[in-house]
Design a protein around this motif. Structure first.
Motif, PDB file in Angstrom:
ATOM      1  N   ALA A 127      24.504  46.144 -49.574  1.00 24.99           N
ATOM      2  CA  ALA A 127      23.942  44.866 -49.572  1.00 24.99           C
ATOM      3  C   ALA A 127      22.306  44.954 -49.902  1.00 24.99           C
ATOM      4  O   ALA A 127      21.785  44.130 -50.499  1.00 24.99           O
ATOM      5  CB  ALA A 127      24.126  44.187 -48.335  1.00 24.99           C
ATOM      6  N   GLU A 163      21.558  45.575 -53.707  1.00 28.65           N
ATOM      7  CA  GLU A 163      21.850  44.377 -54.357  1.00 28.65           C
ATOM      8  C   GLU A 163      20.614  43.351 -54.035  1.00 28.65           C
ATOM      9  O   GLU A 163      20.186  42.641 -54.937  1.00 28.65           O
ATOM     10  CB  GLU A 163      23.158  44.036 -54.102  1.00 28.65           C
ATOM     11  N   TYR A 164      20.196  43.399 -53.017  1.00 32.47           N
ATOM     12  CA  TYR A 164      19.409  42.289 -52.486  1.00 32.47           C
ATOM     13  C   TYR A 164      17.988  42.705 -53.171  1.00 32.47           C
ATOM     14  O   TYR A 164      17.153  41.735 -54.056  1.00 32.47           O
ATOM     15  CB  TYR A 164      19.070  42.251 -51.064  1.00 32.47           C
ATOM     16  N   LYS A 183      17.698  41.895 -57.139  1.00 30.82           N
ATOM     17  CA  LYS A 183      17.379  40.518 -57.393  1.00 30.82           C
ATOM     18  C   LYS A 183      15.919  40.357 -57.897  1.00 30.82           C
ATOM     19  O   LYS A 183      15.726  39.566 -58.821  1.00 30.82           O
ATOM     20  CB  LYS A 183      17.841  39.605 -56.340  1.00 30.82           C
ATOM     21  N   THR A 211       9.133  43.636 -51.130  1.00 29.25           N
ATOM     22  CA  THR A 211      10.565  43.303 -51.226  1.00 29.25           C
ATOM     23  C   THR A 211      11.395  44.185 -50.285  1.00 29.25           C
ATOM     24  O   THR A 211      12.310  43.534 -49.405  1.00 29.25           O
ATOM     25  CB  THR A 211      11.491  43.315 -52.411  1.00 29.25           C
ATOM     26  N   SER A 230      13.181  42.622 -46.823  1.00 30.65           N
ATOM     27  CA  SER A 230      14.616  42.359 -46.860  1.00 30.65           C
ATOM     28  C   SER A 230      15.054  42.959 -45.560  1.00 30.65           C
ATOM     29  O   SER A 230      16.301  42.662 -45.095  1.00 30.65           O
ATOM     30  CB  SER A 230      15.413  43.288 -47.807  1.00 30.65           C
ATOM     31  N   GLN A 280      10.287  35.785 -52.716  1.00 31.87           N
ATOM     32  CA  GLN A 280      10.462  36.212 -51.654  1.00 31.87           C
ATOM     33  C   GLN A 280      10.325  35.484 -50.559  1.00 31.87           C
ATOM     34  O   GLN A 280      11.069  35.550 -49.540  1.00 31.87           O
ATOM     35  CB  GLN A 280       9.597  37.675 -51.286  1.00 31.87           C
ATOM     36  N   LEU A 293      13.854  34.000 -49.642  1.00 29.94           N
ATOM     37  CA  LEU A 293      14.825  34.835 -49.394  1.00 29.94           C
ATOM     38  C   LEU A 293      14.837  35.231 -48.162  1.00 29.94           C
ATOM     39  O   LEU A 293      13.670  35.884 -47.739  1.00 29.94           O
ATOM     40  CB  LEU A 293      14.655  35.899 -50.625  1.00 29.94           C
ATOM     41  N   ILE A 314      18.204  40.221 -44.761  1.00 28.54           N
ATOM     42  CA  ILE A 314      19.714  40.505 -44.617  1.00 28.54           C
ATOM     43  C   ILE A 314      19.957  41.356 -43.380  1.00 28.54           C
ATOM     44  O   ILE A 314      21.040  41.370 -43.267  1.00 28.54           O
ATOM     45  CB  ILE A 314      20.043  40.937 -45.969  1.00 28.54           C
TER      46      ILE A 314
END
Length: 311
Positions: A9, A12-13, A16, A54, A58, A192, A195, A198
């Motif tokens: 995950a 993949e995050y 983006k 990022t 995240s 960002q 978002l 996660i």
């Protein structure tokens, strides 16, 4: 491996935000899971800083950016003790390194003395100021960026500094399709800030612990040692890889297996990690440089001539 799903995950995050750079993103995540530090060398504007920001966002970790310049001082990095006239005592004023994810932007634009201030933090995960030691909060990772060495106004990173970087990658220019996707994505003003993280820092720590439990066969460990030892005796190299590099290659192979949801290392994990983990630790001879050889070419030759264990 309870937390493997989070590794996928996370990749993949980040993808983006970093379009068309799947392999580079995977290597950055591998470095994080192996408790290493990442060096990104490339020309300006290809996404080095975006990758670092990022990644930090995240995983919901504290983030600090250090913009290195020729006048940056070691105390700017590690902090200093300041005398408080009201209390009559010296108080520690934190430096920029006191964060979980630290972006050392354009690290080769500062002096070797300032570069050296990162050594203790990167190896021991602590800083010492005026004889007192301050631990750094886990997970701790330095992501350094630099422009190519031959650009004006830069300093060569010393070998001791380079050896503390777990991995070195290059972002490279995106493909036309990836660049078009990037432009359309940015035009939609998706950033960002919109978002949400996660996972949290504790999840990252759990993943790092699981990576350490990945099984690696003794024959594969011997294979890694043979690869590293060969760099020390190669005619094209003045300086080969260190024992720290051996440990880094083992950890990189374990993390590579982990993100692919395997509980064991295979030879391909090691082979794919050889160049990003070892290339920046090698020093070519003058003759090899004149023949336009590179550390990557030497490593490919070594891998090609070293017998891969079969089990």
């Amino acid at each position: 491996m309870e937390y493997t799903i989070y590794a996928k995950a996370l990749i993949e995050y980040i993808e983006k935000e970093i379009k068309g750079k799947g392999e580079e993103v995977k290597k950055a995540v591998i470095t994080l899971l192996a408790k290493g530090h990442l060096l990104i060398e490339d020309v300006p504007g290809v996404g080095k800083t975006t990758l670092a920001k990022t990644l930090a966002h995240s995983i919901d970790c504290s983030f600090n950016r250090i913009q290195f310049t020729p006048d940056t001082l070691p105390t700017d990095i590690v902090g200093m003790s300041i005398y408080n006239m009201q209390t009559g005592k010296f108080e520690f004023c934190q430096g920029a390194i006191m964060s979980q994810i630290v972006l050392a932007d354009e690290i080769n634009r500062t002096s070797p003395k300032t570069q050296a201030s990162l050594l203790e933090a990167m190896e021991e995960r602590q800083v010492t100021v005026d004889g007192k030691t301050y631990p750094l909060k886990a997970p701790f990772m330095v992501i350094a960026t630099q422009n190519p060495i031959d650009y004006l106004g830069t300093y060569h990173l010393p070998e001791a500094q380079l050896d503390r970087f777990f991995m070195k990658i290059s972002m490279g220019y995106p493909s036309e399709q990836a660049e078009q996707e990037m432009v359309l994505y940015k035009m939609k003003q998706i950033s960002q800030k919109t978002l949400a993280p996660i996972m949290d820092a504790q999840t990252v720590i759990h993943m790092q612990q699981e990576v350490e439990q990945i099984e690696i066969n003794e024959d594969l460990i011997q294979y890694i040692i043979q690869l590293v030892t060969t760099t020390r005796n190669h005619s094209a190299l003045v300086l080969g890889a260190s024992p720290r590099a051996t440990l880094a290659l083992v950890k990189a192979a374990q993390a590579k297996a982990y993100i692919e949801n395997r509980e064991y290392v295979i030879p391909d994990d090691i082979i794919q990690m050889v160049e990003p983990v070892l290339s920046h630790r090698l020093v070519l001879t003058s003759e090899a440089k004149m023949n336009k050889s590179t550390a990557e070419k030497v490593l490919r030759e070594i891998v090609g001539h070293t017998k891969v264990p079969i089990f």
